[in-house]
Design a protein around this motif. Sequence first.
Motif, short mmCIF file in Angstrom:
data_model
loop_
_atom_site.label_atom_id
_atom_site.label_comp_id
_atom_site.label_asym_id
_atom_site.label_seq_id
_atom_site.Cartn_x
_atom_site.Cartn_y
_atom_site.Cartn_z
N VAL A 37 -8.02 -19.59 -80.43
CA VAL A 37 -7.13 -20.72 -80.17
C VAL A 37 -6.16 -20.15 -79.07
N LEU A 38 -6.17 -21.07 -77.97
CA LEU A 38 -5.48 -20.69 -77.02
C LEU A 38 -3.81 -21.19 -77.20
N ALA A 39 -3.28 -20.06 -77.76
CA ALA A 39 -1.71 -20.09 -78.40
C ALA A 39 -0.48 -20.28 -77.46
N ASP A 40 -0.68 -19.26 -76.49
CA ASP A 40 0.76 -19.32 -75.58
C ASP A 40 0.40 -18.83 -74.19
N ILE A 41 1.32 -19.22 -73.33
CA ILE A 41 1.28 -18.92 -71.80
C ILE A 41 2.48 -18.79 -71.27
N ALA A 42 2.54 -17.69 -70.42
CA ALA A 42 3.71 -17.39 -69.73
C ALA A 42 3.38 -16.98 -68.38
N SER A 43 4.18 -17.57 -67.26
CA SER A 43 3.71 -17.29 -65.96
C SER A 43 5.20 -16.87 -65.09
N SER A 44 5.12 -17.17 -63.75
CA SER A 44 6.31 -16.66 -63.11
C SER A 44 7.59 -17.42 -63.13
N SER A 45 7.38 -18.54 -63.68
CA SER A 45 8.68 -19.47 -64.07
C SER A 45 8.22 -20.35 -65.18
#
Length: 369
Positions: A37-45
């Motif tokens: 399951v592709l649950a979470d993502i965080a990036s540069s903003s």
Amino acid sequence: MTTEVTHTGIGTIRSGFLGGGFMAQAHTRAARAAGAVLADIASSSPERAAVAAAELGVERAGTIDELLAGGSEVVHVCTPNSTHAPLALRVIEAGKHVICEKPLATSLIDARALASAAREHGVVAAVPFVYRYHPMVREARARVLAGEIGTLLTVDCGYLQDWMLLPSDDDWRATSDEGGPSRAFADIGSHLCDLLEFVSGERIVRLTARTRRAFAERGGHPVQNEDAVAILVETSSGAIGTLLVSQMAAGRKNALTLELHGTRESVRFDQERPEELWIGRREGNRQLFRDPQNAHPGVARFSRLPVGHAQGYQDAFNGFVADVYAAIAGEHPDGLPTFDDGVRAAQLTEAVLLAAREERWIDVPAETP
């Protein structure tokens, strides 16, 4: 057809991702293929994270703090080089398994600290040296380990690209501190050395190197690291060889080649022709094509598609991620590249830069420190 990956007492793996660029695309495709399951993502903003979540099909976009506090069991670190070490350490200290892009760290000290932290916290920690997952790489390795090529005499290897050929070709890897002190070697030469040691079963124990920086500036910014490096190596058995690594070889897109010469025969793998293995003999040469029915024991599992249906880079990436998830489930996949392999790459990077700077031979300990 995908196979759902499960591990005892948890069920389907929930995956988180740091970064939303090109490598995040490869990582999310591989995780999805493994049934996660592709649950979470965080990036540069937050804005970039929201865009990446929509583009990559990830359920939730948020901050790094939110991702680490959430329910993802494994986090894929796909951010700029200089951020790998601090972010991977935060993931480990949060008690989560981690896949960190290479270079694992921009210094050997930081790479060692990460491997130590992973052992201390008991998490699976892997680096995507994914070229190990081409079936014909495993076939070459099996033939070498079975003694079929004889005693290793020489090696002839290269990794050539052309995406930085022009002075107008600009990238954060070359023109900012985010790239680290090495570019061509740390980014692609590390793959080449990993493959050489993995297939040959030998360590590089001595090397000398020369680097070249073709342009002082790119896009109006000073270039921080090398465009190309030529390396002369000696392995633990006494074999000698040459490695050429360049991101300025016109017409070469992703030309990773590995050729080993033994006392009985030679073997050559070309990443741009991954379904083939060239076998060289005094009495005649032949091409060996991927066929799990005729592969060495243990190699067939890397053939993810029927014969005649070509496998490539993403298939290798998928195989790597599937093995990481299997390790999380308590299995012990053969040849899984771990943070110890990331430390080895950092060790070789440091040796290459030192050899080039001081124009001398450098001894490299065979054991990863």
